[in-house]
Design an enzyme around this catalytic site. Structure first.
Site, short mmCIF file in Angstrom:
data_model
loop_
_atom_site.label_atom_id
_atom_site.label_comp_id
_atom_site.label_asym_id
_atom_site.label_seq_id
_atom_site.Cartn_x
_atom_site.Cartn_y
_atom_site.Cartn_z
N HIS A 148 -3.16 -1.17 -5.53
CA HIS A 148 -2.57 -0.25 -4.61
C HIS A 148 -2.01 1.36 -4.61
O HIS A 148 -0.85 1.12 -3.82
CB HIS A 148 -3.09 -1.26 -2.77
CG HIS A 148 -3.23 -0.07 -1.82
ND1 HIS A 148 -4.58 -0.50 -0.91
CD2 HIS A 148 -2.84 1.16 -1.30
CE1 HIS A 148 -4.72 0.78 0.27
NE2 HIS A 148 -4.49 1.74 -0.40
N GLU A 196 -11.02 -1.26 -4.07
CA GLU A 196 -10.62 -0.75 -2.62
C GLU A 196 -9.72 0.35 -3.27
O GLU A 196 -8.57 0.55 -4.55
CB GLU A 196 -9.95 -2.03 -1.25
CG GLU A 196 -8.80 -2.48 -2.35
CD GLU A 196 -8.19 -3.30 -1.17
OE1 GLU A 196 -9.20 -3.86 -0.24
OE2 GLU A 196 -7.26 -3.81 -1.32
N ARG A 255 5.16 -7.90 -0.49
CA ARG A 255 4.00 -6.62 -1.61
C ARG A 255 5.99 -5.73 -1.37
O ARG A 255 5.51 -4.82 -0.38
CB ARG A 255 3.30 -6.71 -0.92
CG ARG A 255 1.36 -7.48 -1.08
CD ARG A 255 0.47 -7.73 -1.06
NE ARG A 255 0.10 -7.36 0.75
CZ ARG A 255 -0.83 -6.84 1.13
NH1 ARG A 255 -2.11 -6.43 0.42
NH2 ARG A 255 -1.31 -6.70 2.25
N ASP A 272 1.18 -1.13 -0.30
CA ASP A 272 -0.16 -0.24 0.18
C ASP A 272 0.78 1.36 -0.04
O ASP A 272 0.71 2.48 0.67
CB ASP A 272 -1.14 -0.19 0.88
CG ASP A 272 -1.49 -1.38 1.41
OD1 ASP A 272 -2.04 -2.35 0.43
OD2 ASP A 272 -1.76 -2.01 2.78
#
Length: 314
Positions: A261, A197, A295, A15
């Site tokens: 994201h 999202e 990630r 993110d």
């Protein structure tokens, strides 16, 4: 331009969010793998972020609100002050995600004191916003108005996650009731979970584009996009059009899995738009993908097609 960057730019930071401030620094934040606090770092160039000193500016509570799942912080500079928007849940109710706001008491967000403003406040009379699983809040301005966009599920943890939009009254309160911007309509938004999202905003040629992420957090994770004219009523569903297909998805040949994201910033030239996103470099995940730490934050240059729409290519 893209070749000048070393991907990943920061490892094990999902993110990712980068903000280039007027002081010339790139400020970076993202979800830490332990989901237990918020850290910031800064550098004069994007490549230097990897080795930049990290500052933990806030830690989760031991119990109650903001005591579990500290996710997706974003750093914004609004009305002359620094703010951080993030999601958090509770140790004894780990899926009770809600959006919270921090305000910095000084002008150095790395070392000055941060205070808690509590949960993001809905507009007066709005009884629907932030009553269920809510996260991934971002803020942007258009035509002198400030807007807030976030993801919220209906039906608890396993319900569908939609994107909502509202005008803001202050950095910690909404001015208007929520407006549903997008819901998972297509098959690529419904893999394992029905998800919209992670909104992010980029503008070009009189248009506003909101990218978002869809589906579960493994290799099926991908990015979609909404677009509207900057002169339209952004709180009118008819102003927005959704891309029929993902604008960014897993590239098996390049070994980039589950890209999404994202956030947007500009290159060192101050002009070239960049997309900052996370992805894994492998497909097979042992255990719950949510708790796989790999990630990594990556960067790509944003191109535009003949119609001025953003194009995302690795």
């Amino acid at each position: 331009m893209s070749n000048q960057y070393h991907n990943p730019i920061v490892e094990q930071r999902a993110d990712p969010y980068i903000y280039k401030h007027t002081d010339g620094y790139y400020y970076f934040t993202g979800s830490v793998p332990t989901y237990d606090g918020i850290e910031l770092r800064r550098a004069k160039t994007i490549n230097e972020l990897a080795e930049a000193e990290t500052f933990t500016v806030w830690r989760k509570h031991e119990a109650g609100e903001m005591s579990q799942h500290i996710w997706a912080p974003e750093l914004h500079y609004l009305d002359g002050k620094w703010y951080i928007y993030f999601a958090g849940s509770m140790v004894d109710d780990i899926w009770r995600l809600r959006p919270y706001v921090l305000e910095c008491k000084g002008q150095n967000p790395l070392t000055d004191e941060w205070i808690e403003l509590g949960m993001m406040q809905a507009a007066d009379g709005d009884e629907k916003s932030f009553i269920d699983f809510s996260l991934d809040m971002t803020v942007f301005e258009n035509k002198g108005k400030r807007y807030c966009c976030w993801a919220e599920k209906t039906g608890g943890q396993f319900g569908a996650s939609h994107l909502f939009l509202a005008q803001m009254e202050s950095p910690s309160k909404l001015k208007t009731a929520q407006f549903m911007l997008t819901t998972p309509d297509y098959d690529w938004e419904r893999v394992d979970f029905w998800v919209n999202e992670g909104p992010a905003v980029i503008k070009n040629n009189g248009k506003i584009y909101i990218t978002f992420s869809a589906s579960a957090t493994g290799a099926c994770y991908c990015m979609g996009m909404m677009e509207a004219d900057e002169d339209s009523d952004l709180l009118d569903r008819n102003s927005w059009k959704k891309s029929r297909y993902p604008v960014l998805k897993t590239d098996y040949e390049r070994g980039i899995y589950g890209p999404g994201h994202n956030s947007f910033t500009v290159a060192e030239d101050g002009v070239t738009p960049l997309c900052i996103y996370h992805a894994r470099d492998y497909e097979e995940i042992v255990g719950d993908p949510l708790y796989d730490p790999n990630r990594h934050a990556r960067v790509m240059e944003v191109k535009f097609d003949k119609d001025g729409r953003p194009v995302f290519e690795f």
